[in-house]
Design a protein around this motif. Sequence first.
Motif, PDB file in Angstrom:
ATOM      1  N   SER A 127       0.830  -1.210   0.000  1.00 55.23           N
ATOM      2  CA  SER A 127       0.000   0.000   0.000  1.00 55.23           C
ATOM      3  C   SER A 127       0.863   1.257   0.000  1.00 55.23           C
ATOM      4  N   ALA A 128       1.908   1.257   0.807  1.00 57.22           N
ATOM      5  CA  ALA A 128       2.797   2.421   0.868  1.00 57.22           C
ATOM      6  C   ALA A 128       3.529   2.609  -0.464  1.00 57.22           C
ATOM      7  N   GLU A 129       3.884   1.509  -1.113  1.00 55.73           N
ATOM      8  CA  GLU A 129       4.529   1.613  -2.423  1.00 55.73           C
ATOM      9  C   GLU A 129       3.567   2.190  -3.464  1.00 55.73           C
ATOM     10  N   GLN A 130       2.297   1.800  -3.398  1.00 60.47           N
ATOM     11  CA  GLN A 130       1.301   2.337  -4.329  1.00 60.47           C
ATOM     12  C   GLN A 130       1.114   3.835  -4.113  1.00 60.47           C
ATOM     13  N   ILE A 131       1.065   4.250  -2.869  1.00 61.42           N
ATOM     14  CA  ILE A 131       0.928   5.676  -2.563  1.00 61.42           C
ATOM     15  C   ILE A 131       2.142   6.425  -3.101  1.00 61.42           C
ATOM     16  N   SER A 132       3.325   5.912  -2.845  1.00 65.08           N
ATOM     17  CA  SER A 132       4.548   6.557  -3.303  1.00 65.08           C
ATOM     18  C   SER A 132       4.593   6.655  -4.825  1.00 65.08           C
ATOM     19  N   SER A 133       4.214   5.593  -5.489  1.00 61.31           N
ATOM     20  CA  SER A 133       4.189   5.581  -6.951  1.00 61.31           C
ATOM     21  C   SER A 133       3.191   6.594  -7.502  1.00 61.31           C
ATOM     22  N   THR A 134       2.025   6.658  -6.879  1.00 64.22           N
ATOM     23  CA  THR A 134       0.999   7.615  -7.308  1.00 64.22           C
ATOM     24  C   THR A 134       1.468   9.048  -7.093  1.00 64.22           C
ATOM     25  N   VAL A 135       2.096   9.304  -5.961  1.00 66.18           N
ATOM     26  CA  VAL A 135       2.612  10.649  -5.684  1.00 66.18           C
ATOM     27  C   VAL A 135       3.686  11.015  -6.708  1.00 66.18           C
ATOM     28  N   SER A 136       4.591  10.082  -7.011  1.00 69.25           N
ATOM     29  CA  SER A 136       5.640  10.350  -8.001  1.00 69.25           C
ATOM     30  C   SER A 136       5.039  10.690  -9.361  1.00 69.25           C
ATOM     31  N   GLY A 137       4.081   9.872  -9.783  1.00 70.62           N
ATOM     32  CA  GLY A 137       3.428  10.121 -11.059  1.00 70.62           C
ATOM     33  C   GLY A 137       2.676  11.439 -11.069  1.00 70.62           C
ATOM     34  N   SER A 138       2.053  11.764  -9.955  1.00 69.51           N
ATOM     35  CA  SER A 138       1.301  13.008  -9.861  1.00 69.51           C
ATOM     36  C   SER A 138       2.205  14.225  -9.930  1.00 69.51           C
ATOM     37  N   LEU A 139       3.355  14.129  -9.310  1.00 72.66           N
ATOM     38  CA  LEU A 139       4.324  15.225  -9.365  1.00 72.66           C
ATOM     39  C   LEU A 139       4.760  15.468 -10.809  1.00 72.66           C
ATOM     40  N   THR A 140       5.023  14.382 -11.522  1.00 74.88           N
ATOM     41  CA  THR A 140       5.404  14.481 -12.934  1.00 74.88           C
ATOM     42  C   THR A 140       4.264  15.098 -13.753  1.00 74.88           C
ATOM     43  N   GLU A 141       3.039  14.638 -13.495  1.00 74.32           N
ATOM     44  CA  GLU A 141       1.880  15.164 -14.223  1.00 74.32           C
ATOM     45  C   GLU A 141       1.699  16.659 -13.959  1.00 74.32           C
ATOM     46  N   TYR A 142       1.886  17.065 -12.715  1.00 73.49           N
ATOM     47  CA  TYR A 142       1.691  18.480 -12.384  1.00 73.49           C
ATOM     48  C   TYR A 142       2.747  19.347 -13.065  1.00 73.49           C
ATOM     49  N   THR A 143       3.997  18.928 -12.966  1.00 70.01           N
ATOM     50  CA  THR A 143       5.065  19.752 -13.540  1.00 70.01           C
ATOM     51  C   THR A 143       4.993  19.795 -15.068  1.00 70.01           C
ATOM     52  N   GLY A 145       2.129  19.826 -16.624  1.00 70.91           N
ATOM     53  CA  GLY A 145       0.902  20.532 -16.934  1.00 70.91           C
ATOM     54  C   GLY A 145      -0.268  19.655 -17.323  1.00 70.91           C
ATOM     55  N   THR A 146      -0.147  18.333 -17.133  1.00 68.18           N
ATOM     56  CA  THR A 146      -1.245  17.435 -17.511  1.00 68.18           C
ATOM     57  C   THR A 146      -2.217  17.149 -16.372  1.00 68.18           C
ATOM     58  N   SER A 147      -1.942  17.674 -15.177  1.00 68.51           N
ATOM     59  CA  SER A 147      -2.843  17.469 -14.049  1.00 68.51           C
ATOM     60  C   SER A 147      -2.816  18.696 -13.142  1.00 68.51           C
TER      61      SER A 147
END
Length: 181
Positions: A127-143, A145-147
């Motif tokens: 579960s912690a790995e999934q959260i970390s992976s989602t946060v990493s992907g979200s950071l990339t998406e934000y920077t 401009g896709t999220s």
Amino acid sequence: MSGNNPDLRDKVDQSRGFFKKLQLVVPALKEYRKLEDIRAADELLRKQVFDKLDESKSKLETLRKAMSDKGDFTSLTSIGAIISQVQQISGEVFHSQQGSAGISPNIRIDEGTLNKLYEYDYNFVNSAEQISSTVSGSLTEYTSGTSTAQAIAAKIGPMLDDFKHTWKQRLESVENILVTK
């Protein structure tokens, strides 16, 4: 147990030194040694969960800084709330009840019960790995401009809620372990 996350109980068993191996020969100490080894493996697991959550918190703080640098102040509060939740959960994981074997414990906890607790905590690594992976992907998406920050908070918030709910079940399980009949 998945191949990505080996069963740490085996690693703890394999790393026993002479004194610990001697304890396994002495009948009065054999069960104590086995229970303490399960507790040690469980502690290592919880440390992994804490580290992954702490990594997620760090990435969320990077996201918050990126938002500030962009002048996107509208969602700073929601990302700050997510950071606080991650910090709270990681603290609970790190300082959680793990059951006590002890040489002469007040309440007896058997090997099956400690193994159940280990299995609970093992699932938290994923579960912690999934959260970390989602946060990493979200950071990339934000920077890129896709999220948006709000979309990111909406994605991560429910994951944290699920984690907290399951963690609460673990705590209830520990409390039930500690009740004697």
